[in-house]
Design a protein around this motif. Sequence first.
Motif, short mmCIF file in Angstrom:
data_model
loop_
_atom_site.label_atom_id
_atom_site.label_comp_id
_atom_site.label_asym_id
_atom_site.label_seq_id
_atom_site.Cartn_x
_atom_site.Cartn_y
_atom_site.Cartn_z
N LEU A 180 -36.06 27.41 9.01
CA LEU A 180 -35.91 27.75 7.60
C LEU A 180 -36.30 26.55 6.76
O LEU A 180 -36.04 25.41 7.14
CB LEU A 180 -34.47 28.17 7.28
CG LEU A 180 -33.99 29.46 7.92
CD1 LEU A 180 -32.50 29.66 7.63
CD2 LEU A 180 -34.79 30.65 7.41
N SER A 181 -36.90 26.82 5.60
CA SER A 181 -37.34 25.74 4.71
C SER A 181 -36.18 25.05 4.00
O SER A 181 -36.34 23.97 3.46
CB SER A 181 -38.33 26.28 3.68
OG SER A 181 -37.72 27.27 2.87
N SER A 182 -34.99 25.68 4.00
CA SER A 182 -33.80 25.14 3.34
C SER A 182 -32.58 25.82 3.95
O SER A 182 -32.72 26.75 4.75
CB SER A 182 -33.87 25.43 1.83
OG SER A 182 -32.78 24.86 1.16
N THR A 183 -31.38 25.39 3.58
CA THR A 183 -30.17 26.01 4.14
C THR A 183 -29.88 27.37 3.56
O THR A 183 -29.22 28.21 4.18
CB THR A 183 -28.93 25.11 3.92
OG1 THR A 183 -28.77 24.86 2.53
CG2 THR A 183 -29.05 23.81 4.69
N THR A 184 -30.38 27.67 2.35
CA THR A 184 -30.21 28.97 1.72
C THR A 184 -31.40 29.25 0.81
O THR A 184 -32.16 28.32 0.48
CB THR A 184 -28.87 29.07 0.95
OG1 THR A 184 -28.66 30.41 0.53
CG2 THR A 184 -28.82 28.14 -0.24
N ASN A 185 -31.62 30.50 0.43
CA ASN A 185 -32.76 30.91 -0.39
C ASN A 185 -34.06 30.38 0.21
O ASN A 185 -34.92 29.86 -0.48
CB ASN A 185 -32.60 30.46 -1.84
CG ASN A 185 -33.56 31.18 -2.76
OD1 ASN A 185 -33.93 32.32 -2.53
ND2 ASN A 185 -33.98 30.51 -3.82
N ALA A 186 -34.19 30.50 1.53
CA ALA A 186 -35.26 29.85 2.28
C ALA A 186 -36.33 30.80 2.78
O ALA A 186 -36.11 31.99 2.92
CB ALA A 186 -34.63 29.12 3.47
N HIS A 187 -37.47 30.21 3.09
CA HIS A 187 -38.57 30.92 3.75
C HIS A 187 -38.56 30.55 5.23
O HIS A 187 -38.20 29.43 5.60
CB HIS A 187 -39.91 30.51 3.13
CG HIS A 187 -40.05 30.92 1.70
ND1 HIS A 187 -40.69 32.06 1.32
CD2 HIS A 187 -39.60 30.36 0.56
CE1 HIS A 187 -40.66 32.19 0.01
NE2 HIS A 187 -39.98 31.16 -0.49
N ALA A 188 -39.00 31.48 6.07
CA ALA A 188 -39.12 31.19 7.51
C ALA A 188 -40.30 30.29 7.75
O ALA A 188 -41.32 30.36 7.06
CB ALA A 188 -39.26 32.49 8.29
N GLU A 189 -40.19 29.43 8.75
CA GLU A 189 -41.30 28.57 9.11
C GLU A 189 -41.40 28.43 10.61
O GLU A 189 -40.52 28.75 11.34
CB GLU A 189 -41.20 27.19 8.47
CG GLU A 189 -39.83 26.60 8.41
CD GLU A 189 -39.76 25.28 7.68
OE1 GLU A 189 -39.05 24.41 8.20
OE2 GLU A 189 -40.39 25.08 6.64
#
Length: 82
Positions: free
Chosen positions: A73-82
């Motif tokens: 995930l790009s961040s812990t929340t409100n994230a995009h998959a990577e």
Amino acid sequence: MSLNLVSSICYVEASAATCTSNGDDVIMGLSSSTNAHGALAGQTGYNNVLCCDKGGTSALTCGTANVNKILGLSSTTNAHAE
């Protein structure tokens, strides 16, 4: 929708409680059941979750060098998959 991983079946569930009561593991939170942003499993705020049935294997944690990583995930929340 199901996602088959090695010895695992993953699916979207409407709540973490339902996922864990089925004996499965919450992998991540989802903002919606489709076209969603994601959050780490321990974060609050998203009702939908990605659940996985481990198929009798040990806990779903990343090993050395992320050998069993499902997605990032790009961040812990409100994230995009990577």
